[in-house]
Design an enzyme around this catalytic site. Structure first.
Site, PDB file in Angstrom:
ATOM      1  N   ASP A  98       0.863  -1.173   0.000  1.00 35.92           N
ATOM      2  CA  ASP A  98       0.000   0.000   0.000  1.00 35.92           C
ATOM      3  C   ASP A  98       0.903   1.228   0.000  1.00 35.92           C
ATOM      4  O   ASP A  98       1.910   1.255   0.711  1.00 35.92           O
ATOM      5  CB  ASP A  98      -0.889  -0.020   1.255  1.00 35.92           C
ATOM      6  CG  ASP A  98      -1.813   1.182   1.323  1.00 35.92           C
ATOM      7  OD1 ASP A  98      -2.651   1.331   0.423  1.00 35.92           O
ATOM      8  OD2 ASP A  98      -1.693   1.964   2.286  1.00 35.92           O
ATOM      9  N   GLU A 108      -1.110  -1.204  -5.604  1.00 32.48           N
ATOM     10  CA  GLU A 108      -2.347  -0.547  -6.003  1.00 32.48           C
ATOM     11  C   GLU A 108      -2.090   0.258  -7.273  1.00 32.48           C
ATOM     12  O   GLU A 108      -0.967   0.632  -7.574  1.00 32.48           O
ATOM     13  CB  GLU A 108      -2.871   0.354  -4.888  1.00 32.48           C
ATOM     14  CG  GLU A 108      -1.904   1.428  -4.449  1.00 32.48           C
ATOM     15  CD  GLU A 108      -2.450   2.228  -3.286  1.00 32.48           C
ATOM     16  OE1 GLU A 108      -3.662   2.431  -3.222  1.00 32.48           O
ATOM     17  OE2 GLU A 108      -1.651   2.660  -2.449  1.00 32.48           O
ATOM     18  N   CYS A 158     -17.273  -7.951  11.966  1.00 37.11           N
ATOM     19  CA  CYS A 158     -16.584  -8.944  12.802  1.00 37.11           C
ATOM     20  C   CYS A 158     -15.904  -8.316  14.019  1.00 37.11           C
ATOM     21  O   CYS A 158     -15.393  -9.021  14.889  1.00 37.11           O
ATOM     22  CB  CYS A 158     -15.571  -9.741  11.981  1.00 37.11           C
ATOM     23  SG  CYS A 158     -14.082  -8.823  11.554  1.00 37.11           S
ATOM     24  N   CYS A 165     -12.591  -5.295   5.025  1.00 33.87           N
ATOM     25  CA  CYS A 165     -11.993  -5.850   6.241  1.00 33.87           C
ATOM     26  C   CYS A 165     -11.162  -7.059   5.817  1.00 33.87           C
ATOM     27  O   CYS A 165     -11.695  -7.997   5.223  1.00 33.87           O
ATOM     28  CB  CYS A 165     -13.093  -6.259   7.218  1.00 33.87           C
ATOM     29  SG  CYS A 165     -12.485  -7.270   8.597  1.00 33.87           S
ATOM     30  N   ASP A 184      -3.595   1.398   6.922  1.00 34.10           N
ATOM     31  CA  ASP A 184      -2.649   1.096   5.841  1.00 34.10           C
ATOM     32  C   ASP A 184      -2.245  -0.375   5.826  1.00 34.10           C
ATOM     33  O   ASP A 184      -2.094  -0.980   4.768  1.00 34.10           O
ATOM     34  CB  ASP A 184      -1.408   1.975   5.970  1.00 34.10           C
ATOM     35  CG  ASP A 184      -1.750   3.460   5.858  1.00 34.10           C
ATOM     36  OD1 ASP A 184      -2.731   3.783   5.174  1.00 34.10           O
ATOM     37  OD2 ASP A 184      -1.039   4.277   6.462  1.00 34.10           O
ATOM     38  N   CYS A 208     -14.123  -3.037  12.177  1.00 35.31           N
ATOM     39  CA  CYS A 208     -15.086  -3.640  11.253  1.00 35.31           C
ATOM     40  C   CYS A 208     -16.443  -3.756  11.947  1.00 35.31           C
ATOM     41  O   CYS A 208     -16.548  -4.298  13.051  1.00 35.31           O
ATOM     42  CB  CYS A 208     -14.587  -5.005  10.791  1.00 35.31           C
ATOM     43  SG  CYS A 208     -15.781  -5.904   9.794  1.00 35.31           S
TER      44      CYS A 208
HETATM   45 ZN   LIG Z   1     -14.522  -7.845   9.525  1.00 35.49          ZN
END
Ligand SMILES: [Zn+2]
Length: 200
Positions: free
Chosen positions: A18, A106, A181, A159, A188, A178
């Site tokens: 990233d 990316e 979860c 996530c 990053d 998240c």
């Molecule tokens: Zn998650």
């Protein structure tokens, strides 16, 4: 001058990269190791010296010998920055292409970000496009697979633990949890994990 193609030595790992602003690059490999590569401090120090040299130049009378001297001093400082930047980028791209057989990066959308003036300067500083150029030719040279993620791949929104798409994250959000979860992510590092997932 002709160069012989080096003997192909397969590398052990896969890596997701990233690219950032506060750190230059954030990586996670398939051994679960995450690393943040900070922008070199020498660049910002040298940049201050360039600004000083620019001010000195602007104060000199046009056509004067002193102006010519100041112009040369400024050019030298620019050259020094360029060399420091290239050195940093080459070391990092060598390291990554030595250690990894599959490399995922990316796809840059700097043209959008350039509309924001402050960001544009930072992006110029960190030299993302030069880094991608180096990775591309070094990967080819060493027989590595370089994967450029689709430009719409939401690496910062997914996530990496459960795959839930959690929505857009403003640039200042460095950590998030998240909503599905409950895993808390470093923005990053999570993005680099999602990029790594494209290597499997
Ligand atoms: Zn998650």
């Amino acid at each position: 001058m002709e160069q012989e193609t080096p003997e192909w030595i397969p590398a052990e790992h896969k890596i997701g990269i990233d690219l950032g602003l506060s750190d230059f690059a954030i990586t996670t490999n398939d051994a679960g190791e995450s690393v943040k590569y900070a922008n070199p401090k020498c660049l910002s120090r040298s940049e201050k010296k360039v600004k000083k040299a620019q001010r000195a130049l602007s104060r000199k009378k046009k056509g004067s010998k002193n102006r010519e001297k100041a112009r040369i001093a400024l050019a030298k400082k620019h050259e020094k920055i360029e060399n420091q930047r290239k050195d940093f980028l080459h070391k990092l791209s060598n390291h990554i292409t030595d250690e990894n057989q599959v490399i995922v990066i990316e796809t840059l959308r700097s043209s959008n970000m350039m509309k924001n003036h402050k960001l544009a300067k930072a992006i110029g500083d960190v030299s993302w496009s030069e880094f991608c150029r180096q990775l591309t030719y070094k990967a080819e040279w060493k027989g590595r697979t370089l994967i450029k993620a689709d430009r719409f791949y939401p690496s910062t929104q997914l996530c990496s633990a459960c795959g839930h798409r959690d929505g857009k994250k403003a640039p200042h959000i460095r950590y998030w949890t998240c909503t599905d979860c409950g895993t808390t992510h470093d923005r990053d590092i999570n993005a680099s994990k999602n990029l790594l997932a494209l290597a499997e």
